[in-house]
Structure formats: C-alpha cells, structure tokens
Design an enzyme around this catalytic site. Structure first.
Site, PDB file in Angstrom:
ATOM      1  N   ARG A 130       0.858  -1.184   0.000  1.00  0.00           N
ATOM      2  CA  ARG A 130       0.000   0.000   0.000  1.00  0.00           C
ATOM      3  C   ARG A 130       0.894   1.234   0.000  1.00  0.00           C
ATOM      4  O   ARG A 130       1.709   1.423   0.915  1.00  0.00           O
ATOM      5  CB  ARG A 130      -0.906  -0.003   1.241  1.00  0.00           C
ATOM      6  CG  ARG A 130      -1.682   1.267   1.379  1.00  0.00           C
ATOM      7  CD  ARG A 130      -2.682   1.287   2.536  1.00  0.00           C
ATOM      8  NE  ARG A 130      -3.276   2.609   2.552  1.00  0.00           N
ATOM      9  CZ  ARG A 130      -3.224   3.456   3.574  1.00  0.00           C
ATOM     10  NH1 ARG A 130      -2.705   3.103   4.734  1.00  0.00           N
ATOM     11  NH2 ARG A 130      -3.742   4.653   3.457  1.00  0.00           N
ATOM     12  N   GLU A 182      -7.362   8.255   6.155  1.00  0.00           N
ATOM     13  CA  GLU A 182      -7.752   8.862   7.433  1.00  0.00           C
ATOM     14  C   GLU A 182      -8.273  10.286   7.282  1.00  0.00           C
ATOM     15  O   GLU A 182      -7.704  11.232   7.853  1.00  0.00           O
ATOM     16  CB  GLU A 182      -6.573   8.853   8.409  1.00  0.00           C
ATOM     17  CG  GLU A 182      -6.052   7.466   8.713  1.00  0.00           C
ATOM     18  CD  GLU A 182      -5.112   7.416   9.919  1.00  0.00           C
ATOM     19  OE1 GLU A 182      -4.764   8.482  10.453  1.00  0.00           O
ATOM     20  OE2 GLU A 182      -4.754   6.305  10.339  1.00  0.00           O
ATOM     21  N   ASN A 232      -7.290   1.623   9.572  1.00  0.00           N
ATOM     22  CA  ASN A 232      -5.986   1.817  10.200  1.00  0.00           C
ATOM     23  C   ASN A 232      -6.239   1.702  11.694  1.00  0.00           C
ATOM     24  O   ASN A 232      -6.912   2.552  12.295  1.00  0.00           O
ATOM     25  CB  ASN A 232      -5.434   3.210   9.889  1.00  0.00           C
ATOM     26  CG  ASN A 232      -5.147   3.412   8.409  1.00  0.00           C
ATOM     27  OD1 ASN A 232      -5.284   2.481   7.607  1.00  0.00           O
ATOM     28  ND2 ASN A 232      -4.737   4.610   8.041  1.00  0.00           N
ATOM     29  N   TYR A 272      -4.529   1.130  15.434  1.00  0.00           N
ATOM     30  CA  TYR A 272      -3.324   1.085  16.263  1.00  0.00           C
ATOM     31  C   TYR A 272      -3.623   0.693  17.711  1.00  0.00           C
ATOM     32  O   TYR A 272      -2.821   0.057  18.364  1.00  0.00           O
ATOM     33  CB  TYR A 272      -2.611   2.444  16.221  1.00  0.00           C
ATOM     34  CG  TYR A 272      -1.936   2.694  14.882  1.00  0.00           C
ATOM     35  CD1 TYR A 272      -0.604   2.341  14.695  1.00  0.00           C
ATOM     36  CD2 TYR A 272      -2.634   3.229  13.808  1.00  0.00           C
ATOM     37  CE1 TYR A 272       0.030   2.548  13.473  1.00  0.00           C
ATOM     38  CE2 TYR A 272      -2.013   3.437  12.582  1.00  0.00           C
ATOM     39  CZ  TYR A 272      -0.688   3.091  12.418  1.00  0.00           C
ATOM     40  OH  TYR A 272      -0.069   3.286  11.207  1.00  0.00           O
ATOM     41  N   GLU A 287      -3.499  -0.266   8.015  1.00  0.00           N
ATOM     42  CA  GLU A 287      -2.319   0.118   8.811  1.00  0.00           C
ATOM     43  C   GLU A 287      -2.438  -0.484  10.195  1.00  0.00           C
ATOM     44  O   GLU A 287      -3.528  -0.503  10.786  1.00  0.00           O
ATOM     45  CB  GLU A 287      -2.210   1.645   9.003  1.00  0.00           C
ATOM     46  CG  GLU A 287      -1.735   2.407   7.812  1.00  0.00           C
ATOM     47  CD  GLU A 287      -1.608   3.903   8.075  1.00  0.00           C
ATOM     48  OE1 GLU A 287      -1.410   4.313   9.242  1.00  0.00           O
ATOM     49  OE2 GLU A 287      -1.724   4.655   7.096  1.00  0.00           O
TER      50      GLU A 287
HETATM   51  C1  BGP Z   1      -1.505   7.043  10.551  1.00  0.00           C
HETATM   52  C2  BGP Z   1      -1.084   7.643   9.237  1.00  0.00           C
HETATM   53  C3  BGP Z   1       0.275   7.194   8.820  1.00  0.00           C
HETATM   54  C4  BGP Z   1       1.295   7.103   9.947  1.00  0.00           C
HETATM   55  C5  BGP Z   1       0.731   6.437  11.196  1.00  0.00           C
HETATM   56  C6  BGP Z   1       1.610   6.576  12.418  1.00  0.00           C
HETATM   57  O1  BGP Z   1      -2.475   7.884  11.119  1.00  0.00           O
HETATM   58  O2  BGP Z   1      -2.013   7.275   8.214  1.00  0.00           O
HETATM   59  O3  BGP Z   1       0.681   8.062   7.780  1.00  0.00           O
HETATM   60  O4  BGP Z   1       1.863   8.300  10.188  1.00  0.00           O
HETATM   61  O5  BGP Z   1      -0.522   6.990  11.524  1.00  0.00           O
HETATM   62  O6  BGP Z   1       1.205   7.631  13.275  1.00  0.00           O
HETATM   63  P1  BGP Z   1       2.068   8.899  13.675  1.00  0.00           P
HETATM   64  O7  BGP Z   1       2.931   9.216  12.523  1.00  0.00           O
HETATM   65  O8  BGP Z   1       1.149  10.032  13.968  1.00  0.00           O
HETATM   66  O9  BGP Z   1       2.811   8.511  14.885  1.00  0.00           O
END
Ligand code: BGP
Length: 512
Positions: A120, A209, A346, A348, A404
């Site tokens: 991706r 996002e 995405n 986390y 993600e």
């Molecule tokens: C997501 C984004 C990514 C990447 C990831 C990590 O929100 O789509 O591009 O950056 O987060 O988070 P961060 O960079 O804010 O720590």
C-alpha cells in the site's frame, strides 16, 4: 502529541456480528510468481487466514519519497507546514525522507525479500499535477509507472491511496476542502491516475484517514495545513472530503479499463473501544461507544462511515452539528454513498469501555503505568484488532483490510550489529493473534498491511518515531532490516501460522 490529539477521538448502536451475506468482492490477485524464499513455512498451528490473504506493508508518499522539488513536483501543504517554526519535531521535513524516489528499486527488492504479497503506497498529487489540476507532469507519472512495473515484477500487488494528506498548495490557496469544488478537483485527479495506471492497479483507496486529516490539520492545528477552524467551517470541509470520496469512486469506475473490476475503498483512521471486563454488558457498551458520534464528532467512525456506507449521518452527531453542515447537505448523500468493495481500517489501539451506573456506555481508564509504545497515544491493546473489525463488520457488512497497524519503538543498532525490536515483534504477534480470532468468527478480513515498511517522516513527530520493519539511517540512507522483518517474513511464509504458536501469556495480557 497528546492522547486527545491523536487516537482517543471517537464514538451509535449496538453492533452484533450479524450473519449477513457478503457483497461480491474480488480477492487480490495472487502474485504471478512467489519471491524466492516464499515457500510455505510448515508449522503445526493451523491458520484461519485465507490462502490469498494480502500480507502487506504500507507507506505514504510524503513520508518516504523525498525529491520534494525534483522533476516538476510542486509543494503540498506538508512542505509548507513542516517549515513553520515549531510545527514538527526539531524542524524535520519530508524534503529527503527515505529518498525512495531514487531508491525505489532497492526498496521493492526489500519487499520481495520480505515476501510481501501486497504494497500500500500513496501517490503524491503535486508530483503528477503540480497545480493540483490542469497541466500534467509526465515525469511524475513516469515515476509511479516505473514503481508499478517493479512491484509487479517482484510479485507484489499494488494497493494505491490517492490522497495521504499531502494536499496541493495551489488548491489550498483556492480554499482547499472548505471549497465545494474541491470534490471535483479530487475526482479529476482520480480519473487521471486511473486512466494511466488502471492497467496495473486494481485496488484503490481514495482518502487516508480523512477524520485525522480534518481533526488534526483543520481543527487542532497540529498537522498541515495547521488550521483551527470553527465548527461551521470544519464540518463543511469534512463534508466536502466525503463528497470527494463519492465523486472519486464514480470517477475510478468510469475510468477503469473494460473487463477490469477495480476494488474501491477508503483507509479510515479507526479508533474504537474494547470491553473493560468479560461482562456482556461491557461488550455492548464498547460497541455502542465505538459508534457514538455525539462528542468529538469529527473523529468518530460513524460520522464518516455512516454517510459513506449507509447514506446518512448518525442522528446523535446531527443533533449537535446539523447546523454546521452546508445548507441542503441531504442532497449530497446519494453521491457520497457509492458502492464500496471494502473498508480499510488503520487500527493502532483501542480504549476500554464499560456500562456506566447511569446505564450509558462510558470510557474507562487504563491502569497507571499501562504499557505503551514510544508514542504516548498508543497503549499496547492488541484486542483492538479483534473488536474493531468485529464491530465494524457487524455494522457495515463490508470486507475489511487492515490498511495500517504497527508500533513505534526507539530502535537502535545493537553491539552485535543487529536491530533488535522485540517489542514490535511481540506487538505484531499479539495483534495477529487477535485478528485471527476475528477471522475465525467469520469477519471477512482480506489483508493486513504493516505500518510501516520503513522508518519514515512521521508527520509532526518528524523522524523521532520509528515504525519500520526496516531501519533507515537518514544520513547515509542505509537500510537495515530489523528483527521484526525476519519475523514478519516468517508470518507471511506460514500464512499467519507463525504468529499463532502457543504463548506463555494470553495476547491481551501486557502487564504482570
Ligand atoms: C496514521 C497515518 C500514517 C502514519 C501512522 C503513524 O495515522 O495514516 O501516515 O503516520 O498513523 O502515526 P504517527 O505518525 O502520527 O505517529
């Protein structure tokens, strides 16, 4: 970045895992020839992941490409924002980043040696259309054409994101997402890209996002373009992002080659809730809170996904914010609500939720000292990869890709010359154990994209946060695969079984 600013954004209806028939969806084509070393790894643990599961890695243009002013690329809002004093960690910019623009062959070779089945990436709008519309930059298009050829030669299926936050400066000057025409600008750009690359790309994501882009960039001022818009403007910008998605989806289908069936979706920044206890009441509370949209509305999944996938804004969000939407916004909903082939999530982390004493769902707190990643906003909550897909599928009944997931760790070279990222390996395994639970229960998860293939420019955090499977020394541009690279390679070769071997503690238990 503060917790509130990043993921703890969100929140409508209890969502059971209904046994609803799936809409037709073509699976990603299997790579023509498997990369060397991609022979299945025999493990006794059975894997619930489908044999054509898209094991992938993810990146984004501004975060890795560099070559910011080369070959006709013109500035995006991120080029401008990162130059504002104090906007990014130590003033870092994406000017050079991973220099992927020049090193893409080496980078695809690394993907091949990882055995990645899918990649991706995003297209830099201003590399191909320097003014955002009008004059086409052939050199920019040529870069992506070469990249695609290289990927296909390596047996890696491309998944392209049209917009990953690097909005053209020239279009921002014309009003950006606040301007109603912005939806047409985006659709025209989508049409160009699909006409050029629709022979090689069958998986398209419109936005990355949009909720985070609007919230952090247009409300909190922490990301480009650094705006702090009042609600009546911010909700219009968000509404136009949704219209842009709908128009782009139509443009992609119109521009697709005859006899090709492009899959269209969006990669959504999903923050949801998991039950704070094993009680069924807390489970229902977690689902309700995940889709509640009365508070922090612009970050909430339902505020974005309901119009996109159900053709209506959620009632609890509308109660407060209908007045902030453009006049006659209802007339736009049919255009926003285009058929989708998949939903990209995405994911986390998630937060604990419980049934409050008043009977309403409420967010609970994680205990003091709860384990976290190197970013404050990311507690180690692998259950997010189970409850998120389960709740989302229950509500929207669409195939899901995890577009993600990953963990930032303060990686370094160890004395033995390797980069031991045990915390990332542990997290990746836990996340896949919980994702496998969702798959076993019938949630149609089609793929998993690790964020990220490379350490890269992590927006306002600059190069402070390292998310990669591959370490990048940003001075020499040397790439060193971390321990997690080998671990993920084995996961891919075993179709997930490597993550599902017996463990001493359960996946969600991260503190003794
Ligand atoms: C997501 C984004 C990514 C990447 C990831 C990590 O929100 O789509 O591009 O950056 O987060 O988070 P961060 O960079 O804010 O720590």
């Amino acid at each position: 970045m503060s917790l509130i600013s990043r993921r703890s954004l969100l929140s409508c209806l209890p969502a059971g895992l209904a046994g609803v028939a799936l809409p037709a969806c073509t699976r990603p084509p299997r790579p023509a020839a498997g990369p060397p070393g991609s022979q299945p790894l025999e493990l006794s643990a059975a894997s619930p992941f489908p044999t054509d599961f898209a094991w992938g890695v993810a990146t984004a243009a501004y975060q890795i490409e560099g070559a910011a002013s080369q070959d006709g690329r013109s500035p995006s809002i991120w080029d401008d924002f990162s130059r504002q004093p104090g906007a990014t960690f130590e003033g870092h910019t994406g000017d050079v980043a991973c220099d992927h623009y020049h090193r893409y062959r080496e980078d695809v070779e690394l993907m091949r040696s990882l055995g990645a089945r899918a990649y991706r990436f995003s297209i830099s709008w201003t590399r191909v259309l320097p003014e955002g519309r009008g004059q086409v930059n052939e050199k920019g298009l040529d870069f992506y054409s070469r990249l695609l050829d290289e990927l296909l030669r390596a047996g890696v299926t491309p998944f392209a994101t049209l917009f990953h936050w690097d909005y053209p400066r020239a279009l921002f000057a014309k009003g950006g997402w606040a301007e109603r025409d912005s939806a047409d600008w985006f659709a025209d750009y989508a049409s160009l890209i699909v006409k050029r690359f629709g022979d090689r790309v069958l998986h398209w994501m419109t936005h990355n996002e949009p909720n985070i882009h609007i919230l952090l960039g247009h409300v909190l001022g922490l990301h480009a373009p650094g705006l702090k818009l009042p609600p009546e403007k911010a909700f219009v910008a968000a509404h136009n992002c949704l219209r842009a998605h709908g128009k782009a989806a139509q443009a992609i289908r119109a521009a697709a080659r005859p006899a090709t069936h492009p899959e269209i979706g969006c990669a959504f920044g999903f923050f949801g809730y998991h039950p704070a206890s094993a009680s069924p009441d807390d489970l229902a509370a977690a689902a309700e809170l995940t889709f509640a949209a009365a508070e922090k509305t612009l970050g909430c999944p339902a505020w974005w996904l309901d119009p996109l996938l159900r053709g209506a804004y959620p009632a609890d969000g509308l109660a407060t914010h209908a007045a902030h939407l453009p006049p006659q916004f209802e007339k736009d909903l049919a255009e926003i609500h285009q058929p989708q082939d998949f939903l990209g999530l995405n994911i986390y982390s998630s937060g604990p939720a419980r049934r409050g004493a008043d009977g309403k769902p409420e967010a609970a707190k994680l205990p003091p000292g709860y384990p976290r990643a190197a970013t404050d906003w990311q507690p180690i909550t692998p259950q997010a990869l189970y409850y998120g897909p389960r709740f989302v599928y229950g509500r929207y009944q669409l195939p899901i890709y995890i577009t993600e997931n990953g963990l930032p760790v303060r990686d370094q070279l160890f004395l033995d010359g390797s980069i031991h990222d045990a915390q990332r390996i542990d997290y990746l395994q836990r996340a896949l154990v919980r994702l496998a639970d969702a798959v076993r229960e019938g949630v149609p998860v089609r793929g998993y994209f690790h964020w990220s293939m490379f350490d890269n420019f992590e927006w306002a955090d600059g190069y402070k946060q390292r998310f990669g499977l591959v370490y990048v020394d940003f001075e020499s541009q040397r790439r060193v695969p971390k321990d997690s690279f080998a671990f993920y390679r084995d996961i891919i070769r075993s179709n997930g079984a490597r993550a599902l071997v017996p463990t001493t503690v359960a996946a969600d238990v991260v503190s003794p």
